[in-house]
Motif scaffolding. Structure first.
Motif, PDB file in Angstrom:
ATOM      1  N   SER A   1       0.813  -1.219   0.000  1.00  0.00           N
ATOM      2  CA  SER A   1       0.000   0.000   0.000  1.00  0.00           C
ATOM      3  C   SER A   1       0.851   1.276   0.000  1.00  0.00           C
ATOM      4  O   SER A   1       0.297   2.371  -0.093  1.00  0.00           O
ATOM      5  CB  SER A   1      -0.915   0.009   1.227  1.00  0.00           C
ATOM      6  N   MET A   2       2.171   1.156   0.112  1.00  0.00           N
ATOM      7  CA  MET A   2       3.008   2.361   0.275  1.00  0.00           C
ATOM      8  C   MET A   2       3.912   2.606  -0.939  1.00  0.00           C
ATOM      9  O   MET A   2       5.062   3.011  -0.826  1.00  0.00           O
ATOM     10  CB  MET A   2       3.851   2.247   1.555  1.00  0.00           C
ATOM     11  N   GLN A   3       3.348   2.389  -2.106  1.00  0.00           N
ATOM     12  CA  GLN A   3       4.112   2.572  -3.346  1.00  0.00           C
ATOM     13  C   GLN A   3       4.231   4.068  -3.690  1.00  0.00           C
ATOM     14  O   GLN A   3       3.224   4.751  -3.857  1.00  0.00           O
ATOM     15  CB  GLN A   3       3.381   1.843  -4.481  1.00  0.00           C
ATOM     16  N   PRO A   4       5.451   4.611  -3.818  1.00  0.00           N
ATOM     17  CA  PRO A   4       5.593   6.023  -4.224  1.00  0.00           C
ATOM     18  C   PRO A   4       5.174   6.220  -5.685  1.00  0.00           C
ATOM     19  O   PRO A   4       5.182   5.275  -6.471  1.00  0.00           O
ATOM     20  CB  PRO A   4       7.099   6.297  -4.096  1.00  0.00           C
ATOM     21  N   ARG A   5       4.844   7.473  -6.030  1.00  0.00           N
ATOM     22  CA  ARG A   5       4.638   7.822  -7.436  1.00  0.00           C
ATOM     23  C   ARG A   5       5.974   7.786  -8.163  1.00  0.00           C
ATOM     24  O   ARG A   5       7.021   7.995  -7.544  1.00  0.00           O
ATOM     25  CB  ARG A   5       4.133   9.267  -7.562  1.00  0.00           C
ATOM     26  N   ALA A   6       5.920   7.572  -9.485  1.00  0.00           N
ATOM     27  CA  ALA A   6       7.172   7.660 -10.263  1.00  0.00           C
ATOM     28  C   ALA A   6       7.508   9.130 -10.470  1.00  0.00           C
ATOM     29  O   ALA A   6       6.610   9.940 -10.715  1.00  0.00           O
ATOM     30  CB  ALA A   6       6.978   6.971 -11.604  1.00  0.00           C
ATOM     31  N   PRO A   7       8.794   9.513 -10.372  1.00  0.00           N
ATOM     32  CA  PRO A   7       9.140  10.923 -10.613  1.00  0.00           C
ATOM     33  C   PRO A   7       8.948  11.306 -12.078  1.00  0.00           C
ATOM     34  O   PRO A   7       9.242  10.511 -12.971  1.00  0.00           O
ATOM     35  CB  PRO A   7      10.623  10.998 -10.215  1.00  0.00           C
TER      36      PRO A   7
ATOM     37  N   GLY B   1      14.213   2.528  -7.370  1.00  0.00           N
ATOM     38  CA  GLY B   1      12.767   2.705  -7.512  1.00  0.00           C
ATOM     39  C   GLY B   1      12.358   4.118  -7.868  1.00  0.00           C
ATOM     40  O   GLY B   1      11.291   4.331  -8.460  1.00  0.00           O
ATOM     41  N   VAL B   2      13.171   5.109  -7.499  1.00  0.00           N
ATOM     42  CA  VAL B   2      12.828   6.517  -7.787  1.00  0.00           C
ATOM     43  C   VAL B   2      13.997   7.254  -8.464  1.00  0.00           C
ATOM     44  O   VAL B   2      14.171   8.455  -8.307  1.00  0.00           O
ATOM     45  CB  VAL B   2      12.388   7.270  -6.501  1.00  0.00           C
ATOM     46  N   GLN B   3      14.808   6.492  -9.187  1.00  0.00           N
ATOM     47  CA  GLN B   3      15.961   7.081  -9.897  1.00  0.00           C
ATOM     48  C   GLN B   3      16.835   7.908  -8.943  1.00  0.00           C
ATOM     49  O   GLN B   3      17.211   9.054  -9.207  1.00  0.00           O
ATOM     50  CB  GLN B   3      15.474   7.974 -11.049  1.00  0.00           C
TER      51      GLN B   3
ATOM     52  N   GLU C   1       4.791  14.249   3.100  1.00  0.00           N
ATOM     53  CA  GLU C   1       5.344  15.605   2.889  1.00  0.00           C
ATOM     54  C   GLU C   1       4.747  16.203   1.611  1.00  0.00           C
ATOM     55  O   GLU C   1       4.778  15.557   0.552  1.00  0.00           O
ATOM     56  CB  GLU C   1       6.865  15.491   2.755  1.00  0.00           C
ATOM     57  N   ARG C   2       4.269  17.421   1.707  1.00  0.00           N
ATOM     58  CA  ARG C   2       3.678  18.107   0.556  1.00  0.00           C
ATOM     59  C   ARG C   2       4.706  18.205  -0.580  1.00  0.00           C
ATOM     60  O   ARG C   2       5.839  18.610  -0.365  1.00  0.00           O
ATOM     61  CB  ARG C   2       3.244  19.508   1.001  1.00  0.00           C
ATOM     62  N   GLY C   3       4.300  17.776  -1.793  1.00  0.00           N
ATOM     63  CA  GLY C   3       5.180  17.874  -2.953  1.00  0.00           C
ATOM     64  C   GLY C   3       6.098  16.681  -3.136  1.00  0.00           C
ATOM     65  O   GLY C   3       6.801  16.593  -4.137  1.00  0.00           O
ATOM     66  N   SER C   4       6.091  15.761  -2.178  1.00  0.00           N
ATOM     67  CA  SER C   4       6.960  14.578  -2.310  1.00  0.00           C
ATOM     68  C   SER C   4       6.259  13.495  -3.129  1.00  0.00           C
ATOM     69  O   SER C   4       5.071  13.614  -3.433  1.00  0.00           O
ATOM     70  CB  SER C   4       7.312  14.017  -0.924  1.00  0.00           C
ATOM     71  N   LEU C   5       7.019  12.449  -3.466  1.00  0.00           N
ATOM     72  CA  LEU C   5       6.457  11.349  -4.265  1.00  0.00           C
ATOM     73  C   LEU C   5       5.584  10.415  -3.425  1.00  0.00           C
ATOM     74  O   LEU C   5       5.056   9.437  -3.932  1.00  0.00           O
ATOM     75  CB  LEU C   5       7.602  10.550  -4.916  1.00  0.00           C
ATOM     76  N   MET C   6       5.460  10.725  -2.148  1.00  0.00           N
ATOM     77  CA  MET C   6       4.591   9.917  -1.280  1.00  0.00           C
ATOM     78  C   MET C   6       3.525  10.782  -0.621  1.00  0.00           C
ATOM     79  O   MET C   6       2.951  10.393   0.391  1.00  0.00           O
ATOM     80  CB  MET C   6       5.442   9.181  -0.225  1.00  0.00           C
TER      81      MET C   6
END
Ligand code: SF4
Length: 419
Positions: free
Chosen positions: A26-32, A238-240, A301-306
């Protein structure tokens, strides 16, 4: 009299669903997203080349001046208020005891950690010095002015510790050395000791040794992720991003050798998809090595990939926060704790009266970090509201009062036995 009923069997009558479980899935970050060439590497700021003048307060509507360490550093809002550089008050805190300094460059941090407001992928929409980090803005201040103010206060300084936070940048190692030298030239490090929050990706053993030789007191490594899989997903491939679990551990072990027992440690974020058992096994491993762990509750965090993911449920956070305190400071070992099949803590491994004494004392629920001058288990670094809003505090930046402790007990979701 009341006491907390604990132990795996005693807790078994608590409904399973009353205990939260944040799964890895459930804690998958967005791709940058790709950054336009015009915004890469601080190009906008460097081309405008606006000279800095004194203190810079973050403001996303102006072009950031071109500020660069070691002449400039950023500092937390709390530190800037305490130092008298910014007006303001912090909710329920008179001041912070740790002067957190962050290296700063127009190019910013070259890593891309998914939970971090300073990450590289934000280049397109915010200049580096305008980015929020652990929920607050970080004013940029000339280092000479900081040293002058702290030196002027002498033994009356409110600060119990200074911390240099490195970021991932080719100049970061050399500039950390310059900042440490600038500090120790005017301020006795035995009066206000210095911690280094390191960036292992750019460091070797000799760098760790150098910082020790120059008077640094404690060396910490922000592992942040509790497992190699979460590390790789949030800080590595995972996030370059360039970080590697193995490199972080190598530097951590150098710090153990060079700084010695209780003078090194690791940051860990709770609630990024690890089980409570996995996280506490890492805490135990650090204690067995002679170090400490400093915990943070995951906050989007606002603006982060999570930033689309949920903050750590309070019951999970409180269980891990309390269990970590017991391992770090009360001699409890991982194998004395009780866990359910999903790896959640169901027993704290202490007699009820002893556990009650520790809960009532409240120190276990304060912000964890490098110690100040009061006692070893009270951190100088209180990071006010760095991992939660003041309305729902995760790490208490002050001694929790009676009402706070009532809330903490509810969040712990451990049956209370009244007698
Ligand atoms: S290395 Fe540190 S500052 Fe840079 S993105 Fe990762 S967590 Fe943020």
């Amino acid at each position: 009299m009341s006491c907390l009923n604990q132990g795996a069997e005693a807790a078994a009558d608590t409904a399973d669903e009353a205990r939260s479980l944040v799964s890895f899935g459930s804690m998958q970050p967005r791709a940058p997203a790709a950054t336009p060439a015009a915004a890469r590497n601080g190009k906008r700021v460097k081309e405008a080349a606006v000279p800095p003048q004194g203190v810079y307060l973050p403001n996303n509507n102006v072009l950031t001046p071109q500020m660069r360490s070691p002449e400039y550093v950023q500092m937390s809002n709390a530190a800037a208020i305490t130092l008298g550089i910014m007006p303001g008050r912090m909710h329920r805190c008179a001041c912070t005891r740790c002067l957190n300094l962050l290296l700063t460059y127009p190019e910013g941090c070259r890593a891309n950690c998914a939970y971090c407001g300073l990450a590289r992928h934000r280049e397109a929409d915010r200049d580096y010095a305008d980015r929020n980090f652990i929920r607050v803005d970080w004013p940029a201040v000339p280092m000479a002015e900081i040293v002058e103010r702290v030196a002027r206060d002498g033994i009356d300084s409110p600060f119990h510790r200074m911390c240099i936070s490195m970021i991932t940048h080719p100049q970061s190692d050399a500039d950390t050395v310059s900042l440490l030298k600038a500090w120790t030239a005017r301020i006795d490090p035995s009066t206000i000791p210095v911690s280094i929050l390191s960036n292992p990706t750019t460091m070797e053993r000799a760098d760790v040794q150098r910082l020790r030789d120059l008077g640094a007191d404690i060396f910490t490594v922000a592992l942040d992720a509790a497992t190699p899989e979460i590390f790789d997903r949030t800080r590595g491939k995972g996030v370059q991003s360039p970080h590697k679990w193995q490199q972080y551990w190598e530097v951590l072990l150098h710090a153990r050798d060079i700084f010695g027992p209780r003078k090194f440690g690791a940051h860990i974020i709770v609630g990024m998809g690890e089980t409570e058992h996995e996280l506490l096994a890492l805490v135990q491993q650090l204690v067995d090595l002679g170090g400490h762990s400093h915990l943070f509750s995951f906050f989007p965090e606002r603006g982060s990939l999570m930033d689309h993911l949920p903050a750590t449920p309070r019951d999970q956070w409180r269980r891990v926060q309390l269990a970590r305190y017991l391992i770090d400071y009360a001699g409890v070992r991982l194998d004395q704790l009780g866990f359910d099949a999903a790896g959640r803590v169901v027993g704290f491994g202490l007699a009820a009266a002893e556990l009650e004494r520790i809960v009532v004392e409240g120190v276990a629920f304060r912000t964890s970090g490098c110690p100040g001058k009061f006692r070893d288990d009270v951190s100088a670094c209180d990071r006010p509201y760095g991992d939660s809003p003041p309305s729902d505090i995760a790490s208490y930046p002050f001694q929790p009062g009676k009402q706070d402790l009532r809330k903490i007990r509810r969040q712990l979701k451990i049956p209370v036995v009244r007698g």
